[in-house]
Motif scaffolding. Structure first.
Motif, PDB file in Angstrom:
ATOM      1  N   VAL A 101      36.763  36.924 -31.877  1.00  0.00           N
ATOM      2  CA  VAL A 101      37.412  36.966 -30.563  1.00  0.00           C
ATOM      3  C   VAL A 101      37.820  35.560 -30.123  1.00  0.00           C
ATOM      4  CG1 VAL A 101      37.001  37.400 -28.101  1.00  0.00           C
ATOM      5  CG2 VAL A 101      36.308  39.094 -29.802  1.00  0.00           C
ATOM      6  N   GLY A 102      36.918  34.608 -30.296  1.00  0.00           N
ATOM      7  CA  GLY A 102      37.216  33.226 -29.911  1.00  0.00           C
ATOM      8  C   GLY A 102      38.339  32.620 -30.731  1.00  0.00           C
ATOM      9  N   LEU A 103      38.359  32.886 -32.030  1.00  0.00           N
ATOM     10  CA  LEU A 103      39.435  32.376 -32.886  1.00  0.00           C
ATOM     11  C   LEU A 103      40.797  32.856 -32.398  1.00  0.00           C
ATOM     12  CD1 LEU A 103      37.884  32.765 -36.455  1.00  0.00           C
ATOM     13  CD2 LEU A 103      38.617  30.627 -35.407  1.00  0.00           C
ATOM     14  N   ALA A 104      40.876  34.140 -32.049  1.00  0.00           N
ATOM     15  CA  ALA A 104      42.155  34.687 -31.588  1.00  0.00           C
ATOM     16  C   ALA A 104      42.572  34.087 -30.249  1.00  0.00           C
ATOM     17  CB  ALA A 104      42.072  36.202 -31.486  1.00  0.00           C
ATOM     18  N   LEU A 105      41.630  33.982 -29.324  1.00  0.00           N
ATOM     19  CA  LEU A 105      41.952  33.424 -28.012  1.00  0.00           C
ATOM     20  C   LEU A 105      42.378  31.965 -28.125  1.00  0.00           C
ATOM     21  CD1 LEU A 105      39.156  34.954 -25.752  1.00  0.00           C
ATOM     22  CD2 LEU A 105      41.610  35.273 -25.485  1.00  0.00           C
ATOM     23  N   GLY A 106      41.661  31.205 -28.951  1.00  0.00           N
ATOM     24  CA  GLY A 106      41.987  29.784 -29.093  1.00  0.00           C
ATOM     25  C   GLY A 106      43.264  29.545 -29.868  1.00  0.00           C
ATOM     26  N   GLY A 107      43.525  30.388 -30.873  1.00  0.00           N
ATOM     27  CA  GLY A 107      44.685  30.160 -31.725  1.00  0.00           C
ATOM     28  C   GLY A 107      45.964  30.796 -31.233  1.00  0.00           C
ATOM     29  N   LEU A 108      45.841  31.949 -30.533  1.00  0.00           N
ATOM     30  CA  LEU A 108      47.032  32.695 -30.134  1.00  0.00           C
ATOM     31  C   LEU A 108      47.221  32.772 -28.629  1.00  0.00           C
ATOM     32  CD1 LEU A 108      46.644  35.690 -32.618  1.00  0.00           C
ATOM     33  CD2 LEU A 108      48.082  33.665 -32.899  1.00  0.00           C
ATOM     34  N   GLY A 109      46.223  32.336 -27.856  1.00  0.00           N
ATOM     35  CA  GLY A 109      46.332  32.407 -26.402  1.00  0.00           C
ATOM     36  C   GLY A 109      46.121  33.805 -25.854  1.00  0.00           C
ATOM     37  N   GLY A 110      45.714  34.744 -26.667  1.00  0.00           N
ATOM     38  CA  GLY A 110      45.485  36.114 -26.220  1.00  0.00           C
ATOM     39  C   GLY A 110      45.292  37.028 -27.402  1.00  0.00           C
ATOM     40  N   GLY A 111      44.835  38.246 -27.115  1.00  0.00           N
ATOM     41  CA  GLY A 111      44.635  39.230 -28.172  1.00  0.00           C
ATOM     42  C   GLY A 111      43.189  39.362 -28.588  1.00  0.00           C
ATOM     43  N   GLY A 112      42.438  38.284 -28.510  1.00  0.00           N
ATOM     44  CA  GLY A 112      41.041  38.341 -28.932  1.00  0.00           C
ATOM     45  C   GLY A 112      40.212  39.264 -28.077  1.00  0.00           C
ATOM     46  N   SER A 113      40.503  39.284 -26.782  1.00  0.00           N
ATOM     47  CA  SER A 113      39.728  40.144 -25.889  1.00  0.00           C
ATOM     48  C   SER A 113      39.971  41.618 -26.170  1.00  0.00           C
ATOM     49  CB  SER A 113      40.066  39.823 -24.437  1.00  0.00           C
ATOM     50  OG  SER A 113      41.458  39.957 -24.206  1.00  0.00           O
ATOM     51  N   VAL A 114      41.115  41.947 -26.793  1.00  0.00           N
ATOM     52  CA  VAL A 114      41.384  43.343 -27.146  1.00  0.00           C
ATOM     53  C   VAL A 114      40.422  43.804 -28.237  1.00  0.00           C
ATOM     54  CG1 VAL A 114      43.155  44.959 -27.925  1.00  0.00           C
ATOM     55  CG2 VAL A 114      43.791  43.027 -26.525  1.00  0.00           C
ATOM     56  N   LEU A 115      39.908  42.890 -29.008  1.00  0.00           N
ATOM     57  CA  LEU A 115      38.915  43.228 -30.021  1.00  0.00           C
ATOM     58  C   LEU A 115      37.502  43.251 -29.465  1.00  0.00           C
ATOM     59  CD1 LEU A 115      39.901  41.360 -33.321  1.00  0.00           C
ATOM     60  CD2 LEU A 115      40.038  43.799 -32.811  1.00  0.00           C
ATOM     61  N   ALA A 116      37.272  42.579 -28.343  1.00  0.00           N
ATOM     62  CA  ALA A 116      35.914  42.486 -27.809  1.00  0.00           C
ATOM     63  C   ALA A 116      35.371  43.856 -27.425  1.00  0.00           C
ATOM     64  CB  ALA A 116      35.884  41.548 -26.602  1.00  0.00           C
ATOM     65  N   VAL A 117      36.186  44.659 -26.738  1.00  0.00           N
ATOM     66  CA  VAL A 117      35.699  45.968 -26.275  1.00  0.00           C
ATOM     67  C   VAL A 117      35.350  46.904 -27.435  1.00  0.00           C
ATOM     68  CG1 VAL A 117      36.329  48.052 -25.001  1.00  0.00           C
ATOM     69  CG2 VAL A 117      36.800  45.805 -24.020  1.00  0.00           C
ATOM     70  N   PRO A 118      36.244  47.111 -28.427  1.00  0.00           N
ATOM     71  CA  PRO A 118      35.848  47.978 -29.540  1.00  0.00           C
ATOM     72  C   PRO A 118      34.665  47.436 -30.333  1.00  0.00           C
ATOM     73  CG  PRO A 118      38.010  46.984 -29.940  1.00  0.00           C
ATOM     74  CD  PRO A 118      37.671  46.733 -28.517  1.00  0.00           C
ATOM     75  N   ALA A 119      34.545  46.110 -30.447  1.00  0.00           N
ATOM     76  CA  ALA A 119      33.385  45.532 -31.144  1.00  0.00           C
ATOM     77  C   ALA A 119      32.105  45.860 -30.399  1.00  0.00           C
ATOM     78  CB  ALA A 119      33.555  44.019 -31.280  1.00  0.00           C
ATOM     79  N   LEU A 120      32.140  45.754 -29.078  1.00  0.00           N
ATOM     80  CA  LEU A 120      30.951  46.058 -28.277  1.00  0.00           C
ATOM     81  C   LEU A 120      30.586  47.547 -28.338  1.00  0.00           C
ATOM     82  CD1 LEU A 120      31.861  43.826 -25.218  1.00  0.00           C
ATOM     83  CD2 LEU A 120      29.821  43.550 -26.637  1.00  0.00           C
ATOM     84  N   ILE A 121      31.610  48.397 -28.423  1.00  0.00           N
ATOM     85  CA  ILE A 121      31.350  49.846 -28.451  1.00  0.00           C
ATOM     86  C   ILE A 121      30.873  50.296 -29.824  1.00  0.00           C
ATOM     87  CG2 ILE A 121      32.405  52.138 -28.273  1.00  0.00           C
ATOM     88  CD1 ILE A 121      34.325  50.968 -26.174  1.00  0.00           C
ATOM     89  N   TYR A 122      31.633  49.957 -30.871  1.00  0.00           N
ATOM     90  CA  TYR A 122      31.391  50.546 -32.190  1.00  0.00           C
ATOM     91  C   TYR A 122      30.425  49.752 -33.058  1.00  0.00           C
ATOM     92  CZ  TYR A 122      35.324  53.404 -30.776  1.00  0.00           C
ATOM     93  OH  TYR A 122      36.133  54.257 -30.086  1.00  0.00           O
ATOM     94  N   LEU A 123      30.323  48.457 -32.824  1.00  0.00           N
ATOM     95  CA  LEU A 123      29.378  47.654 -33.607  1.00  0.00           C
ATOM     96  C   LEU A 123      28.047  47.460 -32.891  1.00  0.00           C
ATOM     97  CD1 LEU A 123      31.596  44.754 -35.074  1.00  0.00           C
ATOM     98  CD2 LEU A 123      30.765  46.815 -36.247  1.00  0.00           C
ATOM     99  N   LEU A 124      28.098  47.386 -31.557  1.00  0.00           N
ATOM    100  CA  LEU A 124      26.913  46.968 -30.803  1.00  0.00           C
ATOM    101  C   LEU A 124      26.382  48.038 -29.859  1.00  0.00           C
ATOM    102  CD1 LEU A 124      28.247  43.365 -30.146  1.00  0.00           C
ATOM    103  CD2 LEU A 124      26.478  44.029 -31.779  1.00  0.00           C
ATOM    104  N   GLY A 125      27.008  49.230 -29.849  1.00  0.00           N
ATOM    105  CA  GLY A 125      26.422  50.374 -29.165  1.00  0.00           C
ATOM    106  C   GLY A 125      26.594  50.421 -27.656  1.00  0.00           C
ATOM    107  N   PHE A 126      27.538  49.697 -27.078  1.00  0.00           N
ATOM    108  CA  PHE A 126      27.771  49.735 -25.643  1.00  0.00           C
ATOM    109  C   PHE A 126      28.589  50.979 -25.285  1.00  0.00           C
ATOM    110  CE2 PHE A 126      26.173  45.637 -26.010  1.00  0.00           C
ATOM    111  CZ  PHE A 126      26.179  44.912 -24.817  1.00  0.00           C
ATOM    112  N   SER A 127      28.399  51.474 -24.065  1.00  0.00           N
ATOM    113  CA  SER A 127      29.291  52.523 -23.560  1.00  0.00           C
ATOM    114  C   SER A 127      30.632  51.867 -23.205  1.00  0.00           C
ATOM    115  CB  SER A 127      28.692  53.173 -22.312  1.00  0.00           C
ATOM    116  OG  SER A 127      28.714  52.264 -21.226  1.00  0.00           O
ATOM    117  N   PRO A 128      31.732  52.653 -23.120  1.00  0.00           N
ATOM    118  CA  PRO A 128      33.025  52.054 -22.747  1.00  0.00           C
ATOM    119  C   PRO A 128      32.981  51.292 -21.433  1.00  0.00           C
ATOM    120  CG  PRO A 128      33.383  54.220 -23.665  1.00  0.00           C
ATOM    121  CD  PRO A 128      31.888  54.058 -23.548  1.00  0.00           C
ATOM    122  N   SER A 129      32.282  51.832 -20.434  1.00  0.00           N
ATOM    123  CA  SER A 129      32.206  51.153 -19.139  1.00  0.00           C
ATOM    124  C   SER A 129      31.446  49.837 -19.244  1.00  0.00           C
ATOM    125  CB  SER A 129      31.529  52.071 -18.112  1.00  0.00           C
ATOM    126  OG  SER A 129      31.421  51.422 -16.866  1.00  0.00           O
TER     127      SER A 129
END
Length: 251
Positions: A14-42
């Protein structure tokens, strides 16, 4: 231990994308938290806002020191997005999880399409168009508040294509807008952060901050279009997976 490692790896990407592209990394943060780390969508959207705020604020400081932030344009974007970000942040907790997942899938696909489009031509003289900046800022704020994403993938094309900022300044300015929108959306979710698993959120955030610094260096060494294409294809795969998952939840 495995959860911590996953949080560190996901945060670094996520940090690589934000630092290198100025955006897009946060779009990966939510699915990573849900599918890799077990968070609910909210919970994932709230945690994502925390991660994005800390990461973009840190990256913004570095860009500001180099004079790569158009403060007036960024302020117009940010001010226009404050009310929509707050309203959408309040609404997010009342939406059903499948609807939230579908909406996020659509945003991830949009981000990918934006990244695959050719970059705009060489900008001319920078001019701030208040109406265009306000309209784009309001839409960006709503997306940030509802889905917990920074929206840099929308801000950077608007800053380069509509407001004619050079890419370097567009990236720095988008970080300013993302920081303000994310803080506003967090304010609308007061109290929801108490239920987060900080043993996951803390290493994720730390890795994202460090990754943003490396992403800036990586972007200077590698081809910008190549980085964008690779990241776009990853986002398309994530969008497809989340859409299938949302349909399965509704079935």
């Amino acid at each position: 231990m495995i959860t911590t490692v996953l949080a560190l790896v996901a945060g670094a990407v996520v940090g690589l994308a934000l630092g290198g592209l100025g955006g897009g990394g946060s779009v990966l943060a939510v699915p990573a938290l849900i599918y890799l780390l077990g968070f609910s969508p909210s919970a994932a959207t709230t945690a994502s806002l925390l991660i994005v705020t800390a990461t973009t604020a840190t990256a913004l400081y570095g860009h500001a020191r180099e004079g790569a932030v158009a403060w007036r344009t960024g302020a117009l974007f940010a001010l226009a997005g404050i009310a929509p970000a707050f309203a959408a942040g309040t609404l997010a907790d009342h939406l059903p999880q499948p609807a939230l997942t579908c909406a996020f899938s659509a945003i991830a696909a949009l981000a990918a399409v934006r990244m695959l489009r050719p970059a705009p031509g060489t900008p001319g003289r920078t001019r701030t168009h208040p109406g265009a900046a306000a309209g784009a800022g309001a839409g960006l704020g709503a997306v940030t508040g509802l889905l917990g994403v920074g929206g840099g993938f929308l801000a950077v094309p608007a800053l380069t294509g509509v407001l004619r900022l050079p890419m370097r300044r567009a990236i720095g300015t988008s970080l300013l807008v993302i920081t303000v929108n994310s803080l506003t959306a967090l304010a609308a979710r007061t109290g929801t952060a108490d239920a987060l698993d900080w043993a996951v959120v803390a290493p994720f955030t730390g890795a994202a901050i460090l990754g943003a610094r490396d992403g800036k260096r990586l972007a200077a060494r590698l081809s910008g279009p190549l980085l964008r294409r690779i990241f776009a294809y990853v986002l398309l795969a994530v969008a497809a997976f989340m859409l299938v998952d949302a349909v399965a939840l509704r079935a």
